[in-house]
Design a protein around this motif. Structure first.
Motif, PDB file in Angstrom:
ATOM      1  N   PRO A 165      11.267 -35.071  81.184  1.00 30.20           N
ATOM      2  CA  PRO A 165      11.258 -35.864  82.418  1.00 30.20           C
ATOM      3  C   PRO A 165      10.299 -35.261  83.446  1.00 30.20           C
ATOM      4  O   PRO A 165      10.127 -34.046  83.525  1.00 30.20           O
ATOM      5  N   ARG A 166       9.667 -36.129  84.194  1.00 29.67           N
ATOM      6  CA  ARG A 166       8.730 -35.705  85.232  1.00 29.67           C
ATOM      7  C   ARG A 166       9.293 -36.120  86.581  1.00 29.67           C
ATOM      8  O   ARG A 166       9.752 -37.247  86.753  1.00 29.67           O
ATOM      9  N   GLN A 167       9.269 -35.231  87.526  1.00 26.45           N
ATOM     10  CA  GLN A 167       9.787 -35.585  88.842  1.00 26.45           C
ATOM     11  C   GLN A 167       8.899 -36.639  89.484  1.00 26.45           C
ATOM     12  O   GLN A 167       7.672 -36.538  89.487  1.00 26.45           O
ATOM     13  N   ILE A 168       9.527 -37.676  90.034  1.00 27.37           N
ATOM     14  CA  ILE A 168       8.799 -38.775  90.654  1.00 27.37           C
ATOM     15  C   ILE A 168       9.361 -38.989  92.055  1.00 27.37           C
ATOM     16  O   ILE A 168      10.573 -39.127  92.234  1.00 27.37           O
ATOM     17  N   LEU A 169       8.479 -39.021  93.040  1.00 31.91           N
ATOM     18  CA  LEU A 169       8.855 -39.331  94.407  1.00 31.91           C
ATOM     19  C   LEU A 169       8.161 -40.628  94.795  1.00 31.91           C
ATOM     20  O   LEU A 169       6.923 -40.706  94.765  1.00 31.91           O
ATOM     21  N   VAL A 170       8.944 -41.642  95.099  1.00 33.42           N
ATOM     22  CA  VAL A 170       8.431 -42.988  95.342  1.00 33.42           C
ATOM     23  C   VAL A 170       8.769 -43.415  96.764  1.00 33.42           C
ATOM     24  O   VAL A 170       9.937 -43.395  97.162  1.00 33.42           O
TER      25      VAL A 170
END
Length: 341
Positions: free
Chosen positions: A311-316
């Protein structure tokens, strides 16, 4: 990069003081973070904090350049910071099971010549102090405080995993017209606005490229069910293009290149490619732009379908209530920013 083999590093907590419109703020961050709030609440400024940390350790960046790109300390500093003009940043890096593996802290201000200067810089590993500035060398030579240690490979060996992690942060805000006319941003690598998107696809190993495009096509079928094929091809001049085959009333379907793709489809393709192209935190600004509201609600699902390995950290950041309708989004994944008078 990560020392815990069960999961990659991510930013688990951030604390800021006097950063742009944030007088003081602290937040714990999950693997996915959805930033919501009205205009001028600070969503872009919050994402820019991570871009600033990335710029600190990037080639062509560094402390002085990172501050200069943002207009200087006086522009970065919160307007409410009249009593204490110091800007403070602290980030924790870790995993769900070990959220405080690393901690990096930076305080800076401007000197009498309005030049940025480090007031304090610290690095901790599992609670053990590895760096605490200013030290005696800094006091003997104050000019050293014009650079951070995190940016210098000759002194950051003990905590280089932190520098490597920060350099892996990517920001993306695809501008479809730049994808269609890449000459506008010729020579830029990792262009956050997508100018080198097709070039990155073209220069990727063929096997990896094919696998990613197939994964993107499968993910996109939630939003674009007519898309049956997606590939890279070259025109008669040798220029690379993305080409998709759409199923419609013609028995064999029809091909379209990026020049015919809708803005929304092109933005989704760029977003999904970026998600697959790297392992560090990915910062996405308003991915719902150019998308029909009926498609926007599938964006979290698209992100989940495209990423199948680590998993890759995603900030949206988003203004769209439709994007938050996905039942899989937990309340701890939503960070609401509200301006206060």
């Amino acid at each position: 990069m990560a020392e815990n083999h069960e999961a990659p590093l991510r930013v688990t907590e951030v604390s800021i003081k006097n950063w742009k419109n944030f007088k003081c703020a602290q937040a714990k961050l999950e693997q996915r973070v959805f930033l919501v709030g009205p205009n001028a609440a600070g969503k872009s400024n919050f994402l820019d904090l991570f871009r600033f940390l990335r710029d600190l350790v990037s080639v062509g960046g560094g402390f002085q350049e990172s501050v200069r790109r943002r207009g200087g300390v006086s522009t970065i500093r919160c307007l409410a910071a009249r009593q204490d003009p110091t800007i403070e940043i602290a980030v924790k890096l870790g995993t769900s099971s070990a959220p405080d593996m690393w901690r990096y802290e930076l305080e800076f201000r401007q000197d009498n010549q309005r030049k940025p200067i480090v007031k304090r810089e610290s690095v901790f590993r599992a609670g053990t102090t590895l760096l605490n500035r200013p030290d005696h060398d800094d006091r003997d030579d104050p000019a050293r405080l014009r650079q951070t240690h995190i940016e210098q490979v000759n002194v950051n060996r003990e905590f280089r995993p932190v520098a490597d992690f920060l350099s892996s942060i990517r920001y993306l805000h695809i501008v479809p017209q730049l994808v269609r006319e890449p000459d506008r941003s010729s020579g830029r690598k990792h262009d956050p606005f997508g100018g080198d998107f097709i070039e990155r696809v073209a220069t990727t190993d063929k096997r990896v490229q094919k696998g990613r495009l197939n994964r993107i096509r499968r993910a996109l079928q939630v939003a674009v069910p007519q898309l049956k094929e997606l590939e890279l091809w070259q025109d008669e001049t040798g220029r690379p293009h993305l080409r998709g085959k759409y199923e419609h009333w013609r028995p064999q379907g029809a091909y379209q290149s990026e020049e015919q793709f809708s803005d929304g489809t092109l933005r989704l393709m760029g977003l999904l490619w970026a998600l697959l192209d790297g392992n560090g935190p990915l910062l996405l600004e308003e991915p719902e732009l150019s998308l029909h509201p009926g498609v926007v609600r599938y964006v979290p699902q698209l992100l989940a379908r495209a990423r199948t390995r680590e998993p890759r950290q995603i900030l949206v950041s988003t203004h769209s209530p439709e994007l938050l309708e996905d039942d899989g989004i937990g309340t701890d994944e939503v960070l609401m920013l509200l301006p206060q008078g």
